[in-house]
Design an enzyme around this catalytic site. Structure first.
Site, PDB file in Angstrom:
ATOM      1  N   GLY A 233       0.842  -1.198   0.000  1.00  0.00           N
ATOM      2  CA  GLY A 233       0.000   0.000   0.000  1.00  0.00           C
ATOM      3  C   GLY A 233       0.872   1.241   0.000  1.00  0.00           C
ATOM      4  N   ALA A 234       0.459   2.228  -0.777  1.00  0.00           N
ATOM      5  CA  ALA A 234       1.276   3.438  -0.899  1.00  0.00           C
ATOM      6  C   ALA A 234       1.397   4.195   0.409  1.00  0.00           C
ATOM      7  CB  ALA A 234       0.686   4.350  -1.972  1.00  0.00           C
ATOM      8  N   HIS A 235       0.393   4.093   1.279  1.00  0.00           N
ATOM      9  CA  HIS A 235       0.369   4.890   2.506  1.00  0.00           C
ATOM     10  C   HIS A 235       0.429   4.018   3.755  1.00  0.00           C
ATOM     11  CE1 HIS A 235      -2.011   7.765  -0.276  1.00  0.00           C
ATOM     12  NE2 HIS A 235      -0.711   7.957  -0.414  1.00  0.00           N
ATOM     13  N   ASN A 236       1.009   2.837   3.648  1.00  0.00           N
ATOM     14  CA  ASN A 236       1.114   1.972   4.827  1.00  0.00           C
ATOM     15  C   ASN A 236       2.085   2.577   5.841  1.00  0.00           C
ATOM     16  OD1 ASN A 236      -0.538   0.265   3.435  1.00  0.00           O
ATOM     17  ND2 ASN A 236       1.000  -1.307   3.060  1.00  0.00           N
ATOM     18  N   PRO A 237       1.706   2.655   7.110  1.00  0.00           N
ATOM     19  CA  PRO A 237       2.594   3.253   8.112  1.00  0.00           C
ATOM     20  C   PRO A 237       3.874   2.447   8.302  1.00  0.00           C
ATOM     21  CG  PRO A 237       0.336   3.073   8.935  1.00  0.00           C
ATOM     22  CD  PRO A 237       0.396   2.282   7.672  1.00  0.00           C
TER      23      PRO A 237
END
Length: 416
Positions: A233-237
């Site tokens: 995912g592009a915005h995975n923490p």
């Protein structure tokens, strides 16, 4: 602090002196006059902005919400921010506009402050994409005879074309993002945890911002180092996962300066990459490089997206594409900003113009248990010029540069 009135519900907290602004008075007046022309065209008495991005754009001040309401009232005569008294005099000091503060002593004090600034307004501009139903109902109660007109789209269009001053700030943010990228490459090795790399990257960018910008608020810059399945995912923490030899990595650097950001993203590998990894990586890089070439005045966002789709389709990877090919830059963070009419997607027909700032960031995701599993993503920022586009982030890309451990430490150089 002065002029406390209305049973201490509303006050002017003019504490200290106005602080150094990132933009000139002429630049702020340019923004106000363009919005006033829209207000006049729509026959609106006042525009009430509530989002971080628009309040920052029209005043220079970026608020921290923390469960409270904030606003900016723009009329033909005045520009005034409305802040919580919890912030003291900081909103006035940081704003090119005037500012009044409301207290928490009564839950309707924010709306009292708004009413004080536009007592006779009958047609009020609002950001329909930002206000919720509860806010709209309470605003209607405060202005029972008023009609509300959407101005979010028009304000976003104003922000889409950047001034030379804005481009100069974004250019600096891009430079600082590349400093973060170089720090990431120096910190990455097998056994190091994701969060340790991200912390070093963020610290380096914040220190550079502090060194270069007088009076900058050091807030909201961030970095991600995703590894293995966490790249899907592009915005995975960021996590505390340890990097392993052969891991696919996603490096992301986001410095924030006076609300403005640039972003650098790169795919990399720890120690080595398989043949399947390299094949997929090269395809995604081919899409990325073509995207960089396609940005020029007159090109439609939708046409760019459709052309890039054909490269993925040629390699049987279109169904692995994760999202659009890029988006606007400028006043943008992970919780505010971005103009929906400046996205490189099939359903956006906006024509590119000089002064627009966009990212190019194609991504494909290969599920676990398939050859070459992981998320492949590159991210560059460009400004559209009269003849094409200038690439502001020039960090190396691809297997020949970004297999970390195979390259000599400290040898990394920026390429045009």
């Amino acid at each position: 602090m002065s002029n406390t009135n209305e049973l201490l519900n509303i006050a002017e907290w003019h504490n200290g002196e106005k602080e150094w602004p990132p933009f000139s008075d002429d630049e702020m007046e340019r923004r106000h006059s363009r919005m006033r022309a829209i207000i006049d065209e729509k026959k609106i008495d006042a525009a009430l902005f509530t989002s971080q991005h628009n309040i920052c754009y029209f005043s220079g001040w970026l608020y921290f919400r923390f469960g409270r309401k904030y606003g900016l009232v723009l009329t033909q005569e005045r520009v005034t921010s409305v802040a919580s008294s919890a912030d003291g005099g900081q909103p006035w000091r940081r704003s090119s506009a005037d500012c009044i503060a409301y207290t928490d002593w009564s839950r309707d004090n924010f709306f009292r402050a708004i009413a004080k600034l536009m007592p006779k307004a009958k047609r009020i501009g609002l950001e329909f994409d930002h206000v919720d139903l509860e806010f709209r109902d309470r605003l209607q109660a405060a202005f029972p005879d008023a009609e509300f007109i959407d101005v979010a789209r028009e304000a976003a269009r104003l922000r889409m074309v950047k001034s030379p001053e804005e481009i100069g700030l974004i250019r600096e943010a891009a430079r600082i993002a590349e400093i973060g990228g170089a720090v990431a490459f120096s910190a990455i090795s097998a056994g190091v945890r994701e969060h340790e790399v991200a912390l070093e990257v963020k610290a380096a960018m914040v220190r550079e911002i502090a060194k270069c910008f007088c009076g900058a608020e050091l807030m909201d810059s961030w970095a991600w180092l995703q590894s293995g399945i966490n790249t899907d995912g592009a915005h995975n923490p960021v996590t505390n996962r340890k990097l392993q030899p052969g891991d696919i990595l996603s490096i992301n650097c986001f410095p924030l300066i006076f609300g403005y950001s640039a972003a650098l993203g790169r795919t990399a590998f720890c120690d080595y990459a398989s043949n399947a990894n390299v094949r997929l990586w090269e395809v995604n890089n081919k899409v990325h490089r073509r995207g960089l070439e396609l940005l020029e005045p007159g090109k439609r966002c939708s046409d760019i997206a459709k052309e890039l789709n054909e490269i993925y389709r040629e390699h049987g990877l279109l169904h692995r594409r994760s999202f659009g090919y890029g988006h606007s830059g400028g006043i943008i963070s992970h919780y505010y900003g971005r103009e929906p009419e400046l996205e490189l997607r099939e359903d956006v027909d906006t024509e590119l113009e000089p002064g627009m700032v966009l990212s190019v960031k194609p991504m494909i995701m290969i599920p676990e248990n398939e050859p070459g599993a992981g998320g492949y993503r590159e991210h560059d920022v460009l400004v559209v010029t009269d003849t094409g586009a200038e690439r502001l982030t020039r960090f190396p890309i691809g297997p020949e540069h970004n297999i970390i451990g195979k390259i000599e430490r400290g040898r990394l150089q920026l390429v045009s």
